[in-house]
Motif scaffolding. Structure first.
Motif, PDB file in Angstrom:
ATOM      1  N   SER A  62      -3.575   3.272   2.213  1.00 52.71           N
ATOM      2  CA  SER A  62      -3.635   2.346   1.077  1.00 52.71           C
ATOM      3  C   SER A  62      -4.566   1.171   1.342  1.00 52.71           C
ATOM      4  O   SER A  62      -5.244   0.700   0.443  1.00 52.71           O
ATOM      5  CB  SER A  62      -2.239   1.855   0.682  1.00 52.71           C
ATOM      6  OG  SER A  62      -1.463   1.602   1.796  1.00 52.71           O
ATOM      7  N   ARG A  87      -2.380   9.426  -6.741  1.00 50.53           N
ATOM      8  CA  ARG A  87      -1.418   8.547  -6.097  1.00 50.53           C
ATOM      9  C   ARG A  87      -1.726   7.115  -6.534  1.00 50.53           C
ATOM     10  O   ARG A  87      -0.874   6.413  -7.028  1.00 50.53           O
ATOM     11  CB  ARG A  87      -1.517   8.690  -4.579  1.00 50.53           C
ATOM     12  CG  ARG A  87      -0.675   7.710  -3.803  1.00 50.53           C
ATOM     13  CD  ARG A  87      -0.201   8.294  -2.503  1.00 50.53           C
ATOM     14  NE  ARG A  87       0.796   9.336  -2.733  1.00 50.53           N
ATOM     15  CZ  ARG A  87       1.182  10.234  -1.830  1.00 50.53           C
ATOM     16  NH1 ARG A  87       0.651  10.233  -0.636  1.00 50.53           N
ATOM     17  NH2 ARG A  87       2.102  11.139  -2.122  1.00 50.53           N
ATOM     18  N   ASN A  88      -2.977   6.698  -6.349  1.00 51.52           N
ATOM     19  CA  ASN A  88      -3.391   5.349  -6.734  1.00 51.52           C
ATOM     20  C   ASN A  88      -4.173   5.411  -8.048  1.00 51.52           C
ATOM     21  O   ASN A  88      -5.249   6.002  -8.086  1.00 51.52           O
ATOM     22  CB  ASN A  88      -4.262   4.750  -5.628  1.00 51.52           C
ATOM     23  CG  ASN A  88      -4.613   3.301  -5.904  1.00 51.52           C
ATOM     24  OD1 ASN A  88      -4.456   2.821  -7.029  1.00 51.52           O
ATOM     25  ND2 ASN A  88      -5.066   2.597  -4.887  1.00 51.52           N
ATOM     26  N   LYS A  90      -6.055   3.479  -9.327  1.00 55.50           N
ATOM     27  CA  LYS A  90      -7.423   2.938  -9.192  1.00 55.50           C
ATOM     28  C   LYS A  90      -8.435   4.028  -8.847  1.00 55.50           C
ATOM     29  O   LYS A  90      -9.637   3.815  -8.950  1.00 55.50           O
ATOM     30  CB  LYS A  90      -7.458   1.868  -8.093  1.00 55.50           C
ATOM     31  CG  LYS A  90      -6.818   0.568  -8.535  1.00 55.50           C
ATOM     32  CD  LYS A  90      -7.073  -0.516  -7.507  1.00 55.50           C
ATOM     33  CE  LYS A  90      -6.307  -1.783  -7.851  1.00 55.50           C
ATOM     34  NZ  LYS A  90      -5.886  -2.506  -6.651  1.00 55.50           N
ATOM     35  N   LEU A 152       6.413   5.464   0.120  1.00 58.00           N
ATOM     36  CA  LEU A 152       5.410   5.868  -0.871  1.00 58.00           C
ATOM     37  C   LEU A 152       5.822   5.431  -2.276  1.00 58.00           C
ATOM     38  O   LEU A 152       5.003   4.937  -3.054  1.00 58.00           O
ATOM     39  CB  LEU A 152       5.194   7.386  -0.833  1.00 58.00           C
ATOM     40  CG  LEU A 152       4.387   7.913   0.355  1.00 58.00           C
ATOM     41  CD1 LEU A 152       4.441   9.435   0.424  1.00 58.00           C
ATOM     42  CD2 LEU A 152       2.937   7.445   0.287  1.00 58.00           C
ATOM     43  N   LYS A 153       7.116   5.602  -2.585  1.00 53.72           N
ATOM     44  CA  LYS A 153       7.601   5.226  -3.929  1.00 53.72           C
ATOM     45  C   LYS A 153       7.461   3.725  -4.165  1.00 53.72           C
ATOM     46  O   LYS A 153       7.135   3.285  -5.262  1.00 53.72           O
ATOM     47  CB  LYS A 153       9.057   5.649  -4.105  1.00 53.72           C
ATOM     48  CG  LYS A 153       9.185   7.115  -4.434  1.00 53.72           C
ATOM     49  CD  LYS A 153      10.594   7.482  -4.875  1.00 53.72           C
ATOM     50  CE  LYS A 153      10.670   8.961  -5.234  1.00 53.72           C
ATOM     51  NZ  LYS A 153      11.790   9.631  -4.566  1.00 53.72           N
ATOM     52  N   ALA A 155       5.239   1.696  -2.741  1.00 54.97           N
ATOM     53  CA  ALA A 155       3.827   1.312  -2.849  1.00 54.97           C
ATOM     54  C   ALA A 155       3.161   1.915  -4.085  1.00 54.97           C
ATOM     55  O   ALA A 155       2.239   1.326  -4.653  1.00 54.97           O
ATOM     56  CB  ALA A 155       3.073   1.749  -1.593  1.00 54.97           C
ATOM     57  N   TYR A 156       3.610   3.116  -4.476  1.00 56.12           N
ATOM     58  CA  TYR A 156       2.962   3.830  -5.597  1.00 56.12           C
ATOM     59  C   TYR A 156       4.023   4.306  -6.588  1.00 56.12           C
ATOM     60  O   TYR A 156       4.384   5.487  -6.605  1.00 56.12           O
ATOM     61  CB  TYR A 156       2.151   5.019  -5.074  1.00 56.12           C
ATOM     62  CG  TYR A 156       1.080   4.613  -4.091  1.00 56.12           C
ATOM     63  CD1 TYR A 156      -0.157   4.132  -4.544  1.00 56.12           C
ATOM     64  CD2 TYR A 156       1.305   4.670  -2.720  1.00 56.12           C
ATOM     65  CE1 TYR A 156      -1.132   3.732  -3.653  1.00 56.12           C
ATOM     66  CE2 TYR A 156       0.324   4.270  -1.820  1.00 56.12           C
ATOM     67  CZ  TYR A 156      -0.881   3.805  -2.298  1.00 56.12           C
ATOM     68  OH  TYR A 156      -1.851   3.414  -1.412  1.00 56.12           O
ATOM     69  N   GLN A 158       3.815   5.046  -9.570  1.00 62.25           N
ATOM     70  CA  GLN A 158       3.352   6.088 -10.506  1.00 62.25           C
ATOM     71  C   GLN A 158       2.793   7.304  -9.762  1.00 62.25           C
ATOM     72  O   GLN A 158       2.052   8.085 -10.353  1.00 62.25           O
ATOM     73  CB  GLN A 158       2.245   5.548 -11.413  1.00 62.25           C
ATOM     74  CG  GLN A 158       2.653   4.359 -12.263  1.00 62.25           C
ATOM     75  CD  GLN A 158       1.421   3.644 -12.801  1.00 62.25           C
ATOM     76  OE1 GLN A 158       0.785   2.846 -12.107  1.00 62.25           O
ATOM     77  NE2 GLN A 158       1.052   3.938 -14.032  1.00 62.25           N
ATOM     78  N   ASP A 159       3.130   7.450  -8.496  1.00 61.40           N
ATOM     79  CA  ASP A 159       2.586   8.525  -7.654  1.00 61.40           C
ATOM     80  C   ASP A 159       2.725   9.916  -8.291  1.00 61.40           C
ATOM     81  O   ASP A 159       3.830  10.379  -8.531  1.00 61.40           O
ATOM     82  CB  ASP A 159       3.332   8.500  -6.308  1.00 61.40           C
ATOM     83  CG  ASP A 159       2.714   9.435  -5.286  1.00 61.40           C
ATOM     84  OD1 ASP A 159       1.662  10.022  -5.584  1.00 61.40           O
ATOM     85  OD2 ASP A 159       3.281   9.543  -4.180  1.00 61.40           O
TER      86      ASP A 159
END
Ligand code: HEC
Length: 180
Positions: A62, A87-88, A90, A152-153, A155-156, A158-159
């Protein structure tokens, strides 16, 4: 060394019979040269961090993945990664990247498939397929370990880059080059 470049190098030696290769687009050569150091440094950072723990490697992905893409970009070349299942957010694809991914996803798994796309304003795009390998499944596979899953959840939220299987089309490395 990239097999295509290797065959070109061999082909340049008159003592070696020129292998039958398709003509190589100079844009693809330039884009691969620009992507090479980015891919290498990302792989090294990920491998080193994975040796510590997958949780540490999430921080590398990340923090370092976007930073490395930016660092290896220049006034002439912009680099990045993209995918359908992100995942991101962006890393969402530009329209031309989306088109290239639609074509590349149909290629043979594991192949070094790539696409060159002419763009407006004297620019040109290059995208190459990324296929899911075994180490990727730890963070992008169907079963993600609970501690890692939570990280992961957080940080992301909308993963969507989960549930991949070995050999699946994961996305692309892309480069946008100025030709003028
Ligand atoms: C340690 C966990 C981890 C491993 C292992 C891992 N990834 Fe990722 N991956 C991530 C994270 C976190 C991101 C989001 C990076 C960002 O914010 O740009 C990501 C993003 C990506 C992206 C960018 C598109 C998107 O979804 O945002 C691609 C492509 C990708 N990974 C491919 C791979 C491949 C191929 C492998 C195996 C070689 C792999 N990953 C291994 C955690 C991991």
């Amino acid at each position: 060394m990239n097999a295509l470049i290797l065959s070109l190098v061999l082909g340049a030696d008159p003592s070696v019979a020129a292998p039958a290769v398709a003509p190589v687009d100079p844009v693809a050569v330039k884009a691969r040269a620009a992507l090479g150091p980015f891919k290498k440094s990302l792989k090294e950072a990920l491998t080193t961090a994975m040796a510590k723990s997958p949780e540490a490697a999430v921080d590398v992905c990340s923090r370092d993945a976007p930073a490395l893409a930016a660092r290896h970009s220049s006034a002439e070349v912009t680099l990045g990664r993209s995918a359908f299942k992100l995942r991101n957010p962006k890393n969402a694809p530009a329209d031309w990247v989306k088109g290239a991914m639609e074509a590349l996803a149909k290629e043979k798994s594991g192949s070094e498939a790539s696409k060159v796309v002419p763009l407006e304003g004297g620019r040109v795009g290059y995208a190459e397929a990324i296929w899911v390998g075994a180490p990727c499944l730890v963070c992008h596979g169907e079963a993600v370990a609970p501690g890692l899953d939570a990280k992961l959840k957080a940080a992301y939220p909308q993963d969507a880059a989960r549930g991949f299987k070995l050999g699946d089309f994961r996305g692309v490395f892309w480069a946008e080059l100025k030709t003028k």
